[in-house]
Design a protein around this motif. Structure first.
Motif, PDB file in Angstrom:
ATOM      1  N   ASP A  13      -4.284  53.174 122.812  1.00  0.00           N
ATOM      2  CA  ASP A  13      -3.961  51.984 122.069  1.00  0.00           C
ATOM      3  C   ASP A  13      -5.292  51.564 121.437  1.00  0.00           C
ATOM      4  O   ASP A  13      -6.278  51.427 122.124  1.00  0.00           O
ATOM      5  CB  ASP A  13      -3.473  50.961 123.107  1.00  0.00           C
ATOM      6  CG  ASP A  13      -2.949  49.722 122.458  1.00  0.00           C
ATOM      7  OD1 ASP A  13      -2.838  49.708 121.233  1.00  0.00           O
ATOM      8  OD2 ASP A  13      -2.654  48.768 123.196  1.00  0.00           O
ATOM      9  N   ILE A  14      -5.304  51.429 120.109  1.00  0.00           N
ATOM     10  CA  ILE A  14      -6.588  51.203 119.451  1.00  0.00           C
ATOM     11  C   ILE A  14      -6.620  49.834 118.795  1.00  0.00           C
ATOM     12  O   ILE A  14      -5.658  49.419 118.152  1.00  0.00           O
ATOM     13  CB  ILE A  14      -6.843  52.306 118.397  1.00  0.00           C
ATOM     14  CG1 ILE A  14      -6.928  53.658 119.113  1.00  0.00           C
ATOM     15  CG2 ILE A  14      -8.113  52.040 117.613  1.00  0.00           C
ATOM     16  CD1 ILE A  14      -6.936  54.823 118.180  1.00  0.00           C
ATOM     17  N   PHE A  15      -7.709  49.136 118.972  1.00  0.00           N
ATOM     18  CA  PHE A  15      -7.882  47.858 118.291  1.00  0.00           C
ATOM     19  C   PHE A  15      -9.171  47.914 117.495  1.00  0.00           C
ATOM     20  O   PHE A  15     -10.242  48.126 118.046  1.00  0.00           O
ATOM     21  CB  PHE A  15      -7.945  46.712 119.308  1.00  0.00           C
ATOM     22  CG  PHE A  15      -8.035  45.362 118.657  1.00  0.00           C
ATOM     23  CD1 PHE A  15      -6.904  44.721 118.196  1.00  0.00           C
ATOM     24  CD2 PHE A  15      -9.262  44.744 118.481  1.00  0.00           C
ATOM     25  CE1 PHE A  15      -6.990  43.485 117.574  1.00  0.00           C
ATOM     26  CE2 PHE A  15      -9.363  43.502 117.868  1.00  0.00           C
ATOM     27  CZ  PHE A  15      -8.210  42.871 117.411  1.00  0.00           C
ATOM     28  N   ASN A  16      -9.047  47.752 116.176  1.00  0.00           N
ATOM     29  CA  ASN A  16     -10.228  47.785 115.316  1.00  0.00           C
ATOM     30  C   ASN A  16     -10.636  46.363 114.965  1.00  0.00           C
ATOM     31  O   ASN A  16      -9.830  45.605 114.433  1.00  0.00           O
ATOM     32  CB  ASN A  16      -9.918  48.509 114.006  1.00  0.00           C
ATOM     33  CG  ASN A  16      -9.647  49.986 114.222  1.00  0.00           C
ATOM     34  OD1 ASN A  16      -9.809  50.491 115.326  1.00  0.00           O
ATOM     35  ND2 ASN A  16      -9.228  50.663 113.176  1.00  0.00           N
ATOM     36  N   VAL A  37       2.654  56.779 124.256  1.00  0.00           N
ATOM     37  CA  VAL A  37       1.414  56.435 123.554  1.00  0.00           C
ATOM     38  C   VAL A  37       0.244  56.605 124.511  1.00  0.00           C
ATOM     39  O   VAL A  37       0.199  55.977 125.558  1.00  0.00           O
ATOM     40  CB  VAL A  37       1.444  54.964 123.074  1.00  0.00           C
ATOM     41  CG1 VAL A  37       0.171  54.629 122.304  1.00  0.00           C
ATOM     42  CG2 VAL A  37       2.650  54.734 122.196  1.00  0.00           C
ATOM     43  N   SER A  38      -0.661  57.475 124.195  1.00  0.00           N
ATOM     44  CA  SER A  38      -1.764  57.699 125.121  1.00  0.00           C
ATOM     45  C   SER A  38      -2.920  56.760 124.854  1.00  0.00           C
ATOM     46  O   SER A  38      -3.643  56.386 125.751  1.00  0.00           O
ATOM     47  CB  SER A  38      -2.242  59.134 125.032  1.00  0.00           C
ATOM     48  OG  SER A  38      -2.747  59.384 123.757  1.00  0.00           O
ATOM     49  N   SER A  97     -10.919  42.104 126.002  1.00  0.00           N
ATOM     50  CA  SER A  97      -9.630  42.796 126.060  1.00  0.00           C
ATOM     51  C   SER A  97      -9.147  42.751 127.498  1.00  0.00           C
ATOM     52  O   SER A  97      -9.945  42.638 128.423  1.00  0.00           O
ATOM     53  CB  SER A  97      -9.790  44.250 125.608  1.00  0.00           C
ATOM     54  OG  SER A  97     -10.502  44.967 126.587  1.00  0.00           O
ATOM     55  N   ARG A  98      -7.824  42.873 127.683  1.00  0.00           N
ATOM     56  CA  ARG A  98      -7.295  42.852 129.048  1.00  0.00           C
ATOM     57  C   ARG A  98      -7.710  44.097 129.827  1.00  0.00           C
ATOM     58  O   ARG A  98      -7.580  44.147 131.030  1.00  0.00           O
ATOM     59  CB  ARG A  98      -5.762  42.711 129.029  1.00  0.00           C
ATOM     60  CG  ARG A  98      -5.272  41.324 128.674  1.00  0.00           C
ATOM     61  CD  ARG A  98      -5.650  40.268 129.708  1.00  0.00           C
ATOM     62  NE  ARG A  98      -4.981  40.446 130.971  1.00  0.00           N
ATOM     63  CZ  ARG A  98      -3.843  39.838 131.337  1.00  0.00           C
ATOM     64  NH1 ARG A  98      -3.267  38.982 130.521  1.00  0.00           N
ATOM     65  NH2 ARG A  98      -3.300  40.054 132.510  1.00  0.00           N
ATOM     66  N   SER A  99      -8.221  45.110 129.101  1.00  0.00           N
ATOM     67  CA  SER A  99      -8.741  46.274 129.816  1.00  0.00           C
ATOM     68  C   SER A  99     -10.194  46.068 130.232  1.00  0.00           C
ATOM     69  O   SER A  99     -10.799  46.942 130.845  1.00  0.00           O
ATOM     70  CB  SER A  99      -8.589  47.539 128.981  1.00  0.00           C
ATOM     71  OG  SER A  99      -9.227  47.376 127.751  1.00  0.00           O
ATOM     72  N   THR A 159     -10.043  54.804 111.747  1.00  0.00           N
ATOM     73  CA  THR A 159     -10.968  55.183 112.810  1.00  0.00           C
ATOM     74  C   THR A 159     -12.043  56.109 112.253  1.00  0.00           C
ATOM     75  O   THR A 159     -11.789  56.837 111.291  1.00  0.00           O
ATOM     76  CB  THR A 159     -10.214  55.881 113.951  1.00  0.00           C
ATOM     77  OG1 THR A 159      -9.431  56.912 113.393  1.00  0.00           O
ATOM     78  CG2 THR A 159      -9.318  54.916 114.685  1.00  0.00           C
ATOM     79  N   ILE A 185      -5.725  51.560 109.766  1.00  0.00           N
ATOM     80  CA  ILE A 185      -6.158  52.284 110.965  1.00  0.00           C
ATOM     81  C   ILE A 185      -7.188  53.317 110.513  1.00  0.00           C
ATOM     82  O   ILE A 185      -6.889  54.482 110.300  1.00  0.00           O
ATOM     83  CB  ILE A 185      -4.960  52.938 111.674  1.00  0.00           C
ATOM     84  CG1 ILE A 185      -3.892  51.880 111.958  1.00  0.00           C
ATOM     85  CG2 ILE A 185      -5.378  53.604 112.969  1.00  0.00           C
ATOM     86  CD1 ILE A 185      -2.581  52.447 112.427  1.00  0.00           C
TER      87      ILE A 185
END
Lengths: 160, 195
Positions: free
Chosen positions: A4-7, A1-2, A36-38, A146, A144
Motif C-alpha cells: 500500500d503506497i502513500f506518496n 494487495v501486497s 502512519s498507522r504502520s 513512484t 502514482i
C-alpha cells in the motif's frame, strides 16, 4: 494487495505542516506529528529536538494498535484517542482515517480539555487534506509516480 | 505501507521478521544494528521481558542508501515468537511491506516452524495481505548446530512459493544481510511495479 503506497508531495506536505504548526503554536506543544498507522513519521512540527521521532512514531502506532484489543474486551470497536499523563510532558495519540495518527507531545501542565479540543479540530482539518489528496489520486491515476530505477541501480544499492 | 516522501526524498518501508520463539529474529536485528554505521541507523528498541524474550516487538530503523536520489529507509520489526502473543503479532503486521521468516533448523523445532508459517499466513490474511503476493524470504537459521534438519527437507516443508531461501547463522552474522537485502530487493521491485 501486497503493498500500500502513500506518496507525500510538496503541496500536501505544506498544507499538513501549516495545520500542525498552527496547533503547535496555539498549544505551545513540544512536538506535533502526523504518522502512519504502520509507525512511520510523515510530517513533524515543533522545537523538541531531543526526541527521537522515528522511535516515537513506531511506539505510538503500536500503542494505538494495542488498545484495539482492550477496546474489544469492553465491547468497543476501538479507542480512537489515548492520553498519557506524565510529570513534565504528556502525550496525546489519536486515530486519523484508520491509516494515520496524530501525535502530540505537550507540557503536562497544559489543560487537557483544551488539548483535546484543539486536537479534534486539527484532526478534522487533516482529514480534509488527506481526503482531497485521495480524491485527486483517484481522478488522475498518473499521480502514482513512484521513483523509476533500473535493475542496475537496484543492484548498486543492495550489492551483488 | 510504503511511504514515499517527495519533500524529504525518502522511501520508507516496513519489514517484519517472523518465526517461532527463540528462532533468532532478535539476533538478526542485533547483528544488523552492530554492523550498521551510526549515521545510518536509529535506536534499537526492544520491548522484552526480564528473561530477554521479546514481549511486544523489537524495532530498528536503518538506511540502506540512495536510489534515484531517494534515501531508502527500512523499519525493521520482530514479532514475539511465543505462541500466546498472537495479538501482538497481528498488530505488528499492520502496514507490512515485506516479511523475513526466520526458521529454526533444529529437528525439535520443525513443528514450531510449521505452526508459525501457518500462523503468519492466517495473520497476513486478517490484515488484508496474501502471503503468495507479499515480498517474502525464508531464512534457515542455526545452520551451525549439530541436530539440524537438512536444508532440502526444510525447504520441502516450509516453502510457500518460490521465495529466496537463505541459510544463516545469525549469531555470527552469516546470511543476515543477505536475507535483509533479498527482502528489500523484492519490496523495491514491487514499488517500481506500482507506477
Amino acid at each position: 494487495v501486497s503493498s500500500d503506497i502513500f506518496n507525500l508531495h510538496e503541496l500536501e506536505f505544506q498544507r499538513i505542516q501549516a495545520i500542525l504548526a498552527k496547533m503547535q503554536k496555539e498549544l505551545r506543544a513540544d512536538l506535533v506529528l502526523l504518522i502512519s498507522r504502520s509507525g512511520q513519521p510523515m510530517v513533524i512540527s515543533g522545537p523538541a529536538k531531543n526526541i527521537d521521532c522515528t522511535a516515537l512514531s513506531s511506539l505510538a502506532a503500536a500503542n494505538l494498535a494495542a488498545t484495539d484489543g482492550l477496546a474489544n474486551i469492553v465491547g468497543e470497536r476501538e479507542f480512537s484517542v489515548l492520553i498519557h499523563q506524565g510529570r513534565q510532558r504528556s502525550l496525546y495519540i489519536s486515530d486519523l482515517l484508520k491509516r494515520f495518527s496524530l501525535v502530540l507531545v505537550f507540557d503536562a501542565s497544559a489543560s487537557s480539555g483544551l488539548v483535546r479540543y484543539k486536537c479534534k479540530r486539527t484532526t478534522l482539518l487533516l482529514e480534509d487534506v488527506i481526503r482531497d489528496f485521495q480524491r485527486r489520486i483517484e481522478k488522475t491515476a498518473s499521480d502514482i509516480d513512484t521513483p523509476q530505477f533500473s535493475d542496475e541501480e537496484l543492484e548498486e544499492l543492495l550489492g551483488r | 505501507l510504503t511511504f514515499i516522501n517527495y519533500v524529504a526524498r525518502e522511501i520508507n518501508c516496513k519489514i517484519v521478521y517472523y518465526g517461532p520463539g527463540l528462532g533468532g529474529k532478535t539476533t538478526n536485528l542485533q547483528y544488523i544494528y552492530q554492523i550498521t554505521s551510526a549515521e545510518n541507523k536509529g535506536k534499537l528498541i526492544s520491548l522484552a521481558t526480564e528473561t530477554e524474550r521479546t514481549l511486544f516487538f523489537d524495532f530498528l530503523p536503518i538506511d540502506l542508501g540512495q536510489i534515484r536520489g531517494f534515501q531508502t529507509r527500512f523499519h525493521l520489526y520482530t514479532v514475539p515468537g511465543q505462541v500466546f502473543y498472537d495479538s501482538s503479532r497481528k498488530l505488528i503486521l499492520k502496514g507490512v511491506d515485506g516479511v523475513v521468516f526466520v526458521a529454526d533448523s533444529q529437528e525439535e523445532r520443525m513443528d514450531a516452524n510449521l505452526e508459525s508459517v501457518s500462523n503468519l499466513t492466517q495473520n497476513l490474511k486478517e490484515q488484508g495481505f496474501d502471503i503468495i503476493k507479499i515480498p517474502y524470504v525464508l531464512q534457515l537459521n542455526k545452520r551451525d548446530l549439530p541436530n539440524i534438519v537438512p536444508a532440502e527437507e526444510l525447504k520441502q516443508q516450509l516453502l510457500v512459493k518460490q521465495e529466496p531461501v537463505i541459510e544463516a547463522v545469525a549469531t555470527q552474522g552469516v546470511g543476515v544481510l543477505t536475507s535483509l537485502k533479498a527482502v528489500a530487493r523484492q519490496v523495491l521491485i514491487e514499488l517500481r511495479k506500482s507506477a
